[in-house]
Enzyme design. Structure first.
Site, short mmCIF file in Angstrom:
data_model
loop_
_atom_site.label_atom_id
_atom_site.label_comp_id
_atom_site.label_asym_id
_atom_site.label_seq_id
_atom_site.Cartn_x
_atom_site.Cartn_y
_atom_site.Cartn_z
N ALA A 1 8.26 -35.47 -10.29
CA ALA A 1 7.58 -36.01 -11.05
C ALA A 1 7.58 -37.26 -11.91
O ALA A 1 9.03 -37.86 -11.11
CB ALA A 1 9.40 -35.24 -12.38
N GLU B 1 0.86 -1.09 -0.17
CA GLU B 1 0.03 0.20 0.12
C GLU B 1 1.05 1.39 -0.33
O GLU B 1 0.79 1.99 -0.59
CB GLU B 1 -0.65 0.16 1.46
N THR C 1 18.37 -38.56 -2.61
CA THR C 1 18.30 -37.95 -3.53
C THR C 1 19.96 -37.21 -3.74
O THR C 1 20.30 -37.07 -5.38
CB THR C 1 17.32 -36.66 -4.20
N CYS D 1 -0.77 0.19 7.61
CA CYS D 1 -1.25 0.74 6.37
C CYS D 1 -2.57 1.21 6.58
O CYS D 1 -3.13 2.07 5.13
CB CYS D 1 -1.15 -0.36 5.23
N ARG E 1 10.81 -22.16 -8.23
CA ARG E 1 11.79 -22.58 -6.94
C ARG E 1 11.71 -21.17 -6.99
O ARG E 1 12.40 -21.05 -6.24
CB ARG E 1 13.05 -23.24 -7.72
N THR F 1 8.97 -42.61 -9.72
CA THR F 1 10.20 -41.73 -9.96
C THR F 1 11.77 -41.44 -10.23
O THR F 1 11.94 -40.96 -10.33
CB THR F 1 9.97 -41.10 -8.66
N1 LIG Z 1 11.82 -37.79 -9.74
C1 LIG Z 1 11.25 -37.37 -9.36
O1 LIG Z 1 10.58 -36.46 -8.87
C2 LIG Z 1 12.65 -37.96 -7.70
C3 LIG Z 1 12.89 -36.78 -7.29
C4 LIG Z 1 14.39 -36.95 -6.25
C5 LIG Z 1 14.74 -37.79 -6.24
N2 LIG Z 1 14.38 -39.02 -7.13
C6 LIG Z 1 14.88 -40.33 -6.87
O2 LIG Z 1 14.54 -40.90 -5.84
C7 LIG Z 1 15.71 -41.22 -5.04
C8 LIG Z 1 15.95 -41.01 -4.00
O3 LIG Z 1 15.04 -41.24 -3.67
P1 LIG Z 1 15.18 -41.85 -1.65
O4 LIG Z 1 14.30 -41.84 -1.18
O5 LIG Z 1 16.49 -42.82 -1.15
O6 LIG Z 1 16.09 -40.33 -1.67
P2 LIG Z 1 15.31 -39.14 -0.39
O7 LIG Z 1 13.89 -39.09 -0.13
O8 LIG Z 1 16.14 -37.82 -1.18
O9 LIG Z 1 16.37 -39.03 0.75
C9 LIG Z 1 16.32 -40.43 1.84
C10 LIG Z 1 16.75 -40.10 3.05
O10 LIG Z 1 16.49 -38.42 3.38
C11 LIG Z 1 16.78 -38.61 5.22
N3 LIG Z 1 15.32 -38.93 5.47
C12 LIG Z 1 13.59 -39.51 4.77
N4 LIG Z 1 13.53 -39.28 5.72
C13 LIG Z 1 13.56 -38.73 7.11
C14 LIG Z 1 12.89 -38.47 8.09
N5 LIG Z 1 11.63 -38.88 8.53
N6 LIG Z 1 13.94 -38.16 9.19
C15 LIG Z 1 15.34 -37.66 9.27
N7 LIG Z 1 15.93 -38.06 7.38
C16 LIG Z 1 15.30 -38.76 6.70
C17 LIG Z 1 17.40 -40.06 5.07
O11 LIG Z 1 18.23 -40.12 5.51
P3 LIG Z 1 19.80 -40.94 6.02
O12 LIG Z 1 19.93 -42.36 5.32
O13 LIG Z 1 21.04 -39.85 5.73
O14 LIG Z 1 20.00 -40.40 7.60
C18 LIG Z 1 17.11 -41.15 3.96
O15 LIG Z 1 18.03 -42.13 3.92
C19 LIG Z 1 17.41 -41.15 -6.48
O16 LIG Z 1 16.50 -43.04 -7.55
C20 LIG Z 1 16.26 -39.78 -6.87
O17 LIG Z 1 17.12 -40.16 -8.52
C21 LIG Z 1 13.79 -38.62 -7.94
#
Ligand SMILES: NC(=O)c1ccc[n+]([C@@H]2O[C@H](COP(=O)([O-])OP(=O)(O)OC[C@H]3O[C@@H](n4cnc5c(N)ncnc54)[C@H](OP(=O)(O)O)[C@@H]3O)[C@@H](O)[C@H]2O)c1
Length: 343
Positions: free
Chosen positions: A156, A57, A198, A89, A186, A163
């Site tokens: 995605a 405003e 990830t 305001c 973003r 994914t």
């Molecule tokens: N298509 C898409 O949109 C997309 C987007 C992103 C990723 N991806 C794919 O997804 C895959 C990775 O998946 P992901 O499940 O392994 O990865 P993520 O969810 O990014 O990471 C998993 C890690 O996050 C932490 N985490 C999750 N929940 C938690 C909680 N409640 N408290 C504390 N820490 C927590 C843990 O880390 P710590 O084990 O280190 O403690 C867990 O091992 C890859 O292949 C990637 O390319 C696809």
């Protein structure tokens, strides 16, 4: 001269606020337009400045100058009625001689609300347009009511809901148009969150990049959840991304930083943690017409054992982006909080 429609002027105010979304947290992204008494000519426009700067405003009043006297103000949010880092305001509009106020959303913050009533009691004609919505304000409105950051989960995925492939590869499921949209998205968020999985699989940069290869002027803060060490030379380690060891720690950090609008970009394990905790307020699902047959799902499972336990969201919009489709949906809780508005 042609009289401008109040709804069109409020849409213009929304457009102004969209341009600064992401730069105002913990304050709301508001837009304001000042016209003459008949709503025929625009004399001033403004949008919220970064914290400590002017509210929308005041920016619009400064642009309008003396022409605001006897004019109308069109604002996306009820003008504030309290002195925070800046003055109220509502008083500034009164002092400038505004005769008519049109606004969309009431201020849900009890400390700042009451501006509409203050103006009405001083003889200003006040009209609320509760049937309209100012989309850039929605995360802030919901965050204020939820008492925590508003969380959007972006995924995605293939048509069969994967994914990533079985070997963990996931680049690129969606096409260039969808990816452009992700980067623009973003650029209007306060923070962007991924799990360590990830980072280890994809080494993402998580910055917002327009097509020309540069960077958008506003960048969301990158945050990583999990305890595993990040490779020293990974992009996020190099950027000094903040680390959170648990979801409660993440919520505390978001609150301490004043982040209101947060995007989570995976992966499945983090998404599942947030979905199971009921912390996903909006879903942005980019679906590509492609199949993998097997691989990693959106949430890593554990959401429902039977169909009556499914986590159904409320569809907000759908859009074709090149060869892909973007669905945006709200959690039932967020949907209710938005439609049960005070008006
Ligand atoms: N298509 C898409 O949109 C997309 C987007 C992103 C990723 N991806 C794919 O997804 C895959 C990775 O998946 P992901 O499940 O392994 O990865 P993520 O969810 O990014 O990471 C998993 C890690 O996050 C932490 N985490 C999750 N929940 C938690 C909680 N409640 N408290 C504390 N820490 C927590 C843990 O880390 P710590 O084990 O280190 O403690 C867990 O091992 C890859 O292949 C990637 O390319 C696809």
């Amino acid at each position: 001269m042609h009289q401008l429609d109040p709804a069109a002027l409020l849409r213009r105010a929304t457009e102004l606020s969209r341009a600064i979304a992401g730069t105002t947290a913990p304050n709301p992204a508001v837009g304001c337009v000042i016209t003459d008494a008949t709503g025929t000519a625009i004399f001033g426009e403004g949008a919220t400045q970064p914290p400590g700067g002017h509210h929308a405003e005041i920016e619009a009043l400064l642009a309008a100058g003396a022409a605001a006297y006897g004019g109308c103000a069109y604002v996306t949010l009820e003008p504030c009625n309290h002195t925070g880092r800046t003055g109220p305001c509502a008083e500034a509009l009164l002092q400038a001689g505004i005769a008519e106020l049109h606004y969309i959303h009431s201020d849900p913050n009890p400390v700042a609300s009451g501006g509409a009533e203050r103006l009405r009691s001083a003889g200003v004609k006040v009209v609320q347009h509760g049937q309209l919505r100012s989309e850039p304000l929605v995360p802030w409105l919901l965050s204020t009511r939820l008492g925590r950051a508003h969380i959007t989960l972006k995924v995605a995925h293939t048509l069969d809901g994967f994914t990533a492939a079985e070997d963990g590869t996931s680049q690129w499921i969606t096409g260039a148009v969808a990816r452009r949209r992700v980067h623009a998205d973003r650029a209007r968020r306060d923070a962007i969150v991924v799990g360590t999985g990830t980072v280890l699989a994809d080494n993402p940069r998580l910055n917002a990049r327009p097509e020309d290869g540069g960077e958008y002027s506003h960048q969301p803060e990158p945050i990583v959840v999990g305890s595993r060490a990040l490779p020293e030379h990974s992009h996020l380690a190099q950027r000094g991304a903040h680390r959170c060891a648990s979801i409660p720690e993440l919520l505390d950090y978001l609150s301490a930083r004043g982040h209101v609008d947060v995007l989570v970009e995976g992966g499945a394990s983090l998404a599942g943690s947030l979905l199971r905790a009921g912390l996903v307020d909006a879903l942005e699902s980019y679906t590509a017409p492609t199949l993998l047959g097997s691989g990693r799902g959106i949430s890593g499972g554990g959401l429902a054992r039977t169909i009556s336990e499914q986590k159904r969201f409320v569809l907000e919009s759908s859009e074709v982006l090149g060869a892909d489709v973007l669905l945006i949906a709200r959690s039932p809780q967020a949907h209710r909080l938005l439609i049960d508005r005070e008006e």
